[in-house]
Design a protein around this motif. Structure first.
Motif, PDB file in Angstrom:
ATOM      1  N   SER A 171     -18.083  78.294  59.179  1.00 47.37           N
ATOM      2  CA  SER A 171     -17.320  77.351  59.995  1.00 47.37           C
ATOM      3  C   SER A 171     -18.170  76.115  60.278  1.00 47.37           C
ATOM      4  CB  SER A 171     -16.907  77.990  61.324  1.00 47.37           C
ATOM      5  OG  SER A 171     -16.013  79.057  61.112  1.00 47.37           O
ATOM      6  N   ALA A 172     -17.548  74.954  60.255  1.00 51.22           N
ATOM      7  CA  ALA A 172     -18.280  73.697  60.414  1.00 51.22           C
ATOM      8  C   ALA A 172     -18.866  73.570  61.818  1.00 51.22           C
ATOM      9  CB  ALA A 172     -17.366  72.516  60.126  1.00 51.22           C
ATOM     10  N   TRP A 173     -20.120  73.154  61.889  1.00 45.14           N
ATOM     11  CA  TRP A 173     -20.749  72.810  63.156  1.00 45.14           C
ATOM     12  C   TRP A 173     -20.119  71.501  63.622  1.00 45.14           C
ATOM     13  CZ3 TRP A 173     -23.410  74.226  67.201  1.00 45.14           C
ATOM     14  CH2 TRP A 173     -24.236  73.344  67.903  1.00 45.14           C
ATOM     15  N   PRO A 174     -19.528  71.459  64.826  1.00 47.96           N
ATOM     16  CA  PRO A 174     -18.740  70.288  65.230  1.00 47.96           C
ATOM     17  C   PRO A 174     -19.551  69.143  65.817  1.00 47.96           C
ATOM     18  CG  PRO A 174     -18.575  71.976  66.909  1.00 47.96           C
ATOM     19  CD  PRO A 174     -19.412  72.558  65.804  1.00 47.96           C
ATOM     20  N   HIS A 175     -20.858  69.160  65.621  1.00 54.20           N
ATOM     21  CA  HIS A 175     -21.723  68.114  66.174  1.00 54.20           C
ATOM     22  C   HIS A 175     -22.595  67.561  65.049  1.00 54.20           C
ATOM     23  CE1 HIS A 175     -20.434  69.673  70.059  1.00 54.20           C
ATOM     24  NE2 HIS A 175     -20.813  70.874  69.670  1.00 54.20           N
ATOM     25  N   GLU A 176     -23.495  66.667  65.412  1.00 56.15           N
ATOM     26  CA  GLU A 176     -24.429  66.133  64.430  1.00 56.15           C
ATOM     27  C   GLU A 176     -25.263  67.258  63.818  1.00 56.15           C
ATOM     28  OE1 GLU A 176     -24.987  62.968  63.252  1.00 56.15           O
ATOM     29  OE2 GLU A 176     -23.119  62.491  64.289  1.00 56.15           O
ATOM     30  N   PRO A 177     -25.569  67.179  62.514  1.00 55.70           N
ATOM     31  CA  PRO A 177     -26.415  68.220  61.910  1.00 55.70           C
ATOM     32  C   PRO A 177     -27.723  68.375  62.692  1.00 55.70           C
ATOM     33  CG  PRO A 177     -25.510  66.791  60.218  1.00 55.70           C
ATOM     34  CD  PRO A 177     -25.169  66.153  61.535  1.00 55.70           C
ATOM     35  N   ALA A 178     -28.190  69.615  62.768  1.00 59.96           N
ATOM     36  CA  ALA A 178     -29.396  69.875  63.557  1.00 59.96           C
ATOM     37  C   ALA A 178     -30.080  71.133  63.049  1.00 59.96           C
ATOM     38  CB  ALA A 178     -29.038  70.036  65.042  1.00 59.96           C
ATOM     39  N   THR A 179     -31.340  71.281  63.418  1.00 65.12           N
ATOM     40  CA  THR A 179     -32.091  72.503  63.126  1.00 65.12           C
ATOM     41  C   THR A 179     -32.668  73.034  64.435  1.00 65.12           C
ATOM     42  OG1 THR A 179     -34.057  71.169  62.620  1.00 65.12           O
ATOM     43  CG2 THR A 179     -32.693  71.903  60.758  1.00 65.12           C
ATOM     44  N   VAL A 180     -32.624  74.347  64.576  1.00 69.13           N
ATOM     45  CA  VAL A 180     -33.148  75.000  65.771  1.00 69.13           C
ATOM     46  C   VAL A 180     -34.066  76.134  65.323  1.00 69.13           C
ATOM     47  CG1 VAL A 180     -32.609  76.264  67.884  1.00 69.13           C
ATOM     48  CG2 VAL A 180     -31.062  74.456  67.078  1.00 69.13           C
TER      49      VAL A 180
END
Length: 253
Positions: A171-180
């Motif tokens: 499912s698409a992450w609904p925010h800016e791409p990020a890494t955690v």
């Protein structure tokens, strides 16, 4: 992924954590006390929840490849009397262990985590069920007033199991791409990559390029934070802390 617990270890630890859970329940003054980490439940509710899951997953594993979760047959209703309730739970644990042993690690079965990085196999069920009883053992221990750290081997596998089963999705992450990043002080690190393509997890060296946000703590504390048993702020956080709030609020389709 590598260095995950082997199937015989999962079965052994499932028994060990189940025994620790029952011991914690037995040490509580009564089963009507509220569970601080699950305040909507009493300790008796927690036992019933765990037992119902054991019987249901035993039936699902035994059914093999299927399109729906199996309904267990011939399961007695959960009794009210504490000693009988724990015996009922032990029966569910035996059924699950026997079903897993009979199936082996690679047999397909229904799971709810279809789009994750965890396979739909009995081995993945064993891995997830170990984490369920490990976290609920903590719930029971804190209710009895004597919380214990999660065993390190269980916790290290638990961080990865949660991320690959409960976080990884298409499912698409609904925010800016990020890494955690999640860093266990025992020396293992994972990176959650969030984008329009979903969320995927990889092992990373602790010295890799810094992520947009990171959390550091013992593997046990990472597991407890991921399951909402302790606040994320109890960990050592770095970078964009807002990402942790966004992850908690995210409900992938």
């Amino acid at each position: 992924m590598h260095e995950t617990l082997e199937f015989p270890d999962l079965l052994r630890l499932l028994d060990e954590r189940s025994a620790a859970f029952s011991a914690a329940v037995t040490s509580a003054p009564d089963l009507d006390v509220r569970v601080p980490t699950c305040p909507e439940w009493t300790l008796a509710d927690l036992v019933r929840h765990l037992g119902e899951g054991r019987y249901a997953w035993a039936a699902t594993v035994a059914a093999g490849p299927a399109t729906a979760k199996s309904t267990p047959e011939g399961v007695p209703a959960a009794p009210e009397e504490p000693e009988a309730l724990l015996a009922w739970l032990a029966g569910g644990t035996r059924r699950l262990r026997d079903a897993l042993r009979e199936a082996g690690p690679d047999r397909g079965c229904w799971t709810w985590w279809g789009a994750s990085q965890s396979p739909a196999t009995s081995g993945a069920v064993a891995r997830h069920q170990l984490q369920q009883v490990a976290v609920h053992t903590y719930d029971a221990q804190i209710t009895a007033g004597a919380p214990q750290p999660l065993p390190v081997d269980v916790a290290l596998d638990g961080v990865e199991e949660f991320l690959t089963t409960c976080c990884a999705t298409t499912s698409a992450w609904p925010h800016e791409p990020a890494t955690v990043d999640y860093h266990a002080t025992e020396g293992r690190s994972w990176r959650l990559r969030l984008s329009a393509a979903g969320a995927r997890v990889d092992r990373v060296p602790a010295t890799d390029t810094a992520a947009d946000a990171s959390a550091r703590g013992t593997a046990g504390d990472l597991v407890l934070a991921l399951y909402g048993r302790i606040p994320v702020d109890a960990l050592e956080l770095d970078g964009d802390r807002r990402l942790f709030d966004l992850l908690v609020a995210w409900e992938p389709e």
